[in-house]
Design an enzyme around this catalytic site. Structure first.
Site, PDB file in Angstrom:
ATOM      1  N   GLU A 229      23.785  87.495 -57.591  1.00 45.97           N
ATOM      2  CA  GLU A 229      23.582  87.143 -58.998  1.00 45.97           C
ATOM      3  C   GLU A 229      23.455  85.640 -59.249  1.00 45.97           C
ATOM      4  O   GLU A 229      24.266  85.027 -59.947  1.00 45.97           O
ATOM      5  CB  GLU A 229      24.709  87.712 -59.856  1.00 45.97           C
ATOM      6  N   GLU A 349      22.601  97.031 -58.209  1.00 43.19           N
ATOM      7  CA  GLU A 349      23.860  97.290 -58.908  1.00 43.19           C
ATOM      8  C   GLU A 349      23.555  98.028 -60.211  1.00 43.19           C
ATOM      9  O   GLU A 349      22.799  97.516 -61.046  1.00 43.19           O
ATOM     10  CB  GLU A 349      24.620  96.004 -59.237  1.00 43.19           C
TER      11      GLU A 349
END
Length: 440
Positions: A229, A349
């Site tokens: 991320e 995710e």
């Protein structure tokens, strides 16, 4: 005389059988620390995953030259390496991988980093590694392969958990390097970039202490993920991040030509992708320095990664709004993969909160089904929707690594069934597509 001759011929054979039996028992005893004899004899054959335009494929390395389609149903358990450091807790790792395999899951994403001080730190300081922790990662890879699971290994965290980019900046400051106050210097400072490259090299070129197989030659590794991320403190750092992704992806490819590389993006569209601004969950998402299209289009990036957290990104909305948002989010990224990037899109995710009254489980199932159905419909058309990985699965007694999105599969029968059904239909689809490929 004849019986003595036969006995002499038989003794070496019996000795080999005894040795192999002892090694087999040693490998299956999770309470043992480590064993030094290579265990490649017990490692199942696996082909390497590659890409063919917008699809994942598996290349048969056994001499047949066959190619088969590969659709991903997977999960996240970021804690596997940490639980593998100490022998008594290794059984939890084995249990998790076995559970995933029983659900038909084929890919697990996990951390291959832990930067800083402490007994569970893999990289204690730049270039200095804790061998015990590295052997824990060795164990994860061996157990994954034993269960026919492939791993996405993430190499650094954007967040401070387990060190992250902030730890690299601290190391540079402690070494007297003139580093800016912003953590964005992780992406730009040449000393810090060299720290990270040295780390990449140590991991990618490592020889597994249990199997004797170098990570760069290990088919149980699905892909390397550059960073979990990535975000910048300012959108002005977007060009720096873009250059960093290109540099680091090329560096990994210079060390390892067999494995795929992805970024680790959440999937937000940047300020320059104006026609996609309405797809983002809010104005804030375009100010983080990332851009799904530009970052994923880099030549050495093999597939696009996307995350999906409607509960976190649009928290003050009802289930219908979240479902509509998520549906549009998935459609947009699959379309970009198919028509713009010409690369597979993997939702690495997919998370939804749960609560004790059961409402959260129902909502999680509804949102997960949206993603699963979109992936399945794309896969049926052989388009870019390549799969999804739920965040995150646990087993009992690993509460330390729990969060508001975590659950034990057996404790959520409805979600377990949903995951299992997705695995089955993707496997059927893969088998059907592979039969269709054979005449070619």
């Amino acid at each position: 005389m004849d019986s003595q001759w036969r006995a002499k011929r038989l003794f070496p054979f019996l000795g080999i059988l005894l040795l192999l039996s002892l090694l087999y028992l040693d490998f299956n005893n999770s309470n043992n620390n480590y064993f030094s004899f290579p265990i490649f004899l017990w490692q199942p054959k696996m082909g390497f995953v590659s890409t063919n335009s917008t699809q994942f494929i598996i290349i048969d390395d056994r001499g047949g030259g066959g190619v088969s389609a590969f659709y991903v149903n997977g999960w996240n358990s970021y804690w596997l390496m940490m639980k593998s450091v100490w022998s008594p807790s290794r059984s939890k790792v084995s249990e998790m991988l076995k559970t995933g395999a029983q659900m038909g899951l084929t890919v697990c994403r996990t951390w291959a980093f832990s930067d800083g001080r402490g007994p569970d730190a893999l990289q204690v300081s730049p270039g200095l590694f804790n061998e015990r922790v590295f052997r824990g990662l060795d164990y994860v890879i061996v157990e994954a392969r034993r269960n026919h699971i492939r791993l996405i290994l993430s190499l650094v965290n954007n967040l401070a958990a387990f060190g992250g980019k902030n730890q690299y900046v601290k190391w540079a400051k402690e070494a007297g390097v003139n580093v800016s106050l912003s953590d964005d210097s992780f992406f730009s400072n040449p000393v810090i970039k060299d720290y990270y490259k040295a780390y990449i090299k140590a991991v990618v070129k490592r020889k597994n202490s249990l199997s004797g197989v170098r990570y760069s030659e290990e088919p149980a590794i699905f892909a390397w993920e550059l960073i979990n991320e990535p975000r910048c403190a300012s959108s002005s750092s977007a060009p720096v991040l873009q250059a960093w992704i290109a540099e680091m992806a090329a560096y990994i490819k210079s060390l390892d030509i067999r494995h795929l590389v992805t970024v680790g993006l959440e999937g937000f569209y940047g300020l320059n992708t104006t026609n996609k601004s309405e797809v983002n969950p809010g104005i804030w998402a375009a100010s983080l320095g990332t851009d799904f299209i530009l970052n994923s289009a880099i030549d050495k990036i093999d597939f696009a990664s996307v995350h999906a957290y409607p509960d976190s990104w649009i928290p003050h909305t009802d289930l219908e709004a979240k479902t509509n948002y998520l549906s549009n989010w998935v459609d947009s990224h699959i379309s970009d993969g198919e028509f713009v990037l010409r690369k597979p899109v993997l939702f690495t995710e997919v998370g939804s909160r749960w609560d004790e009254d059961g409402k959260g489980v129902h909502e999680r199932d509804v949102l997960l089904k949206v993603v699963y159905d979109k992936i399945y419909e794309s896969a049926k058309k052989r388009q870019a929707g390549a799969g999804a990985l739920i965040w995150q699965l646990l087993v009992e007694d690993v509460d330390r690594y729990s969060d508001q999105f975590s659950f034990i599969p057996q404790d959520s029968p409805s979600t377990y069934k949903l995951i299992e059904e997705q695995s089955c239909r993707l496997q059927r689809l893969s088998a059907g597509n592979n039969k269709a490929r054979k005449p070619e």
